[in-house]
Design a protein around this motif. Structure first.
Motif, short mmCIF file in Angstrom:
data_model
loop_
_atom_site.label_atom_id
_atom_site.label_comp_id
_atom_site.label_asym_id
_atom_site.label_seq_id
_atom_site.Cartn_x
_atom_site.Cartn_y
_atom_site.Cartn_z
N THR A 61 0.85 -1.19 0.00
CA THR A 61 0.00 0.00 0.00
C THR A 61 0.88 1.24 0.00
OG1 THR A 61 -1.72 -1.18 1.24
CG2 THR A 61 -1.82 1.23 1.25
N TYR A 62 0.49 2.24 -0.82
CA TYR A 62 1.28 3.45 -0.97
C TYR A 62 0.36 4.67 -0.91
CZ TYR A 62 4.25 -0.19 -2.91
OH TYR A 62 4.95 -1.35 -3.09
N ALA A 63 0.88 5.78 -0.40
CA ALA A 63 0.07 7.00 -0.31
C ALA A 63 0.97 8.21 -0.45
CB ALA A 63 -0.68 7.04 1.03
N ASP A 64 0.42 9.26 -1.02
CA ASP A 64 1.13 10.53 -1.06
C ASP A 64 1.32 10.99 0.37
OD1 ASP A 64 1.46 13.49 -1.09
OD2 ASP A 64 1.27 13.22 -3.25
N PRO A 65 2.54 11.35 0.77
CA PRO A 65 2.79 11.74 2.16
C PRO A 65 2.03 12.99 2.58
CG PRO A 65 4.72 12.18 0.81
CD PRO A 65 3.79 11.36 -0.03
N GLN A 66 1.59 13.80 1.63
CA GLN A 66 0.82 15.00 1.96
C GLN A 66 -0.66 14.68 2.13
OE1 GLN A 66 1.79 17.69 -1.22
NE2 GLN A 66 3.73 18.28 -0.31
N ALA A 67 -1.07 13.46 1.74
CA ALA A 67 -2.48 13.07 1.85
C ALA A 67 -2.71 12.05 2.95
CB ALA A 67 -2.97 12.52 0.52
N ALA A 68 -1.66 11.36 3.39
CA ALA A 68 -1.80 10.37 4.45
C ALA A 68 -2.04 11.08 5.78
CB ALA A 68 -0.56 9.48 4.53
N ILE A 69 -3.17 10.80 6.41
CA ILE A 69 -3.56 11.50 7.64
C ILE A 69 -3.12 10.75 8.88
CG2 ILE A 69 -5.53 12.27 9.02
CD1 ILE A 69 -4.88 13.96 6.57
N CYS A 70 -3.43 9.47 8.93
CA CYS A 70 -3.07 8.66 10.09
C CYS A 70 -3.03 7.20 9.68
CB CYS A 70 -4.05 8.88 11.25
SG CYS A 70 -5.75 8.41 10.92
N TRP A 71 -2.36 6.39 10.51
CA TRP A 71 -2.26 4.97 10.22
C TRP A 71 -1.95 4.19 11.49
CZ3 TRP A 71 1.03 8.70 8.15
CH2 TRP A 71 2.34 8.73 8.65
N SER A 72 -2.18 2.89 11.43
CA SER A 72 -1.88 2.03 12.57
C SER A 72 -0.41 2.13 12.90
CB SER A 72 -2.24 0.58 12.24
OG SER A 72 -3.59 0.45 11.86
N ALA A 73 -0.10 2.37 14.18
CA ALA A 73 1.30 2.55 14.57
C ALA A 73 2.12 1.28 14.38
CB ALA A 73 1.37 3.01 16.02
N SER A 74 1.46 0.14 14.25
CA SER A 74 2.18 -1.13 14.06
C SER A 74 2.69 -1.30 12.63
CB SER A 74 1.27 -2.30 14.43
OG SER A 74 0.10 -2.29 13.61
N LEU A 75 2.21 -0.49 11.69
CA LEU A 75 2.63 -0.62 10.30
C LEU A 75 4.07 -0.19 10.12
CD1 LEU A 75 -0.48 0.74 8.36
CD2 LEU A 75 0.22 -1.65 8.64
N ARG A 76 4.75 -0.83 9.17
CA ARG A 76 6.10 -0.43 8.79
C ARG A 76 6.00 0.56 7.64
NH1 ARG A 76 5.99 -5.83 8.93
NH2 ARG A 76 6.29 -6.01 6.67
N THR A 77 6.66 1.71 7.79
CA THR A 77 6.62 2.72 6.75
C THR A 77 7.95 2.77 6.02
OG1 THR A 77 7.30 4.42 8.33
CG2 THR A 77 4.93 4.14 7.98
N GLY A 78 7.91 3.24 4.79
CA GLY A 78 9.13 3.34 4.00
C GLY A 78 8.94 4.30 2.85
N TYR A 79 9.93 4.33 1.98
CA TYR A 79 9.97 5.23 0.84
C TYR A 79 9.87 4.41 -0.44
CZ TYR A 79 12.51 7.77 -2.86
OH TYR A 79 12.89 8.32 -4.04
N HIS A 80 9.05 4.86 -1.38
CA HIS A 80 8.88 4.16 -2.65
C HIS A 80 8.87 5.17 -3.79
CE1 HIS A 80 7.41 1.25 -5.60
NE2 HIS A 80 6.47 2.11 -5.92
#
Length: 245
Positions: free
Chosen positions: A164-183
């Motif tokens: 799953t991918y999202a524009d960083p300016q549009a992502a509001i919140c997410w489960s803290a357990s998720l792993r985030t990265g750069y794509h």
């Protein structure tokens, strides 16, 4: 006196229990019997014996992090007994209830108010690094209580059961357990070398089990507090950040 303005849909809503509730889609009502925390300057009206106290980012440790990173939520403590109405530039307001064991990462610029019993901290967004326009640091909430967040328009909630991918300016919140990265979403080629851009140079990636809330607006980032540096100069250095206000 007669007017549609006085219709029942616009009258103050009575809450069944104290705390945070929606007055309407753009306004939060806090039936106060104690205290809560809210974004500085978000009060639009109140009734009763209510007091407001500025808190900065909500504590010395968080204040230092805010000055070091340019990130944070400018907060005020609201205490007393009465009804308080909060809003943020007519943005849509949504309520989230956290249960014990839940943990949620939220862009600070989208935090409107939350129960004083909740724990929160300013933490680095893992795996994104300097490439994230949503900021290196977001707010992480945990404990049991209610949070009111804002979005620009009606959001979509994506269940992260595949890449799953999202524009960083549009992502509001997410489960803290998720792993985030750069794509990198934009393909490099001759057009890129000639200065042609898709406007989608990179996205944030999410992996694991959980959800991501994405709004239909790509806001220009000004830090978590929504009042950060202009022109993308978000990294002013530790000394400059500590001394700058």
């Amino acid at each position: 006196m007669r007017s549609d303005l006085f219709g029942s849909d616009k009258l103050e809503r009575e809450s069944l229990q104290p705390g945070l509730a929606l007055q309407n889609s753009k306004m939060l009502k806090v039936e106060l019997e104690g205290e809560c925390l809210a974004r500085t300057g978000s009060m639009v009206a109140y009734q009763g014996d209510v007091r407001f106290q500025a808190l900065g980012s909500g504590g010395v440790g968080r204040w230092i992090k805010q000055k070091m990173t340019g990130e944070g939520v400018p907060l005020m403590r609201i205490s007393g007994r009465g009804d308080v109405f909060l809003a943020d530039r007519a943005a849509d307001v949504h309520l989230i209830d956290l249960d014990p064991g839940d943990s949620l990462t939220i862009n600070g610029r989208n935090v409107l108010a939350f129960d004083a019993a909740l724990d929160y901290d300013v933490r680095m967004v893992q795996g994104v690094g300097m490439m994230s326009a949503s900021g290196l640091f977001n707010c992480v909430f945990s404990g049991q209580g209610r949070i009111a967040i804002t979005t620009r328009g009606t959001p979509v909630v994506l269940q992260v059961d595949q890449p799953t991918y999202a524009d960083p300016q549009a992502a509001i919140c997410w489960s803290a357990s998720l792993r985030t990265g750069y794509h990198r979403a934009e393909q490099l080629g001759l057009g890129t070398l000639l200065g042609r851009r898709t406007g989608e140079a990179f996205t944030m990636s999410f992996a694991g089990q959980g959800f991501v809330v994405v709004q239909p607006s790509e806001e220009v980032h000004h830090g978590l507090g929504g009042e950060g540096q202009q022109g993308g100069s978000g990294n002013q250095g530790l000394l400059g950040g500590l001394l700058g206000g």
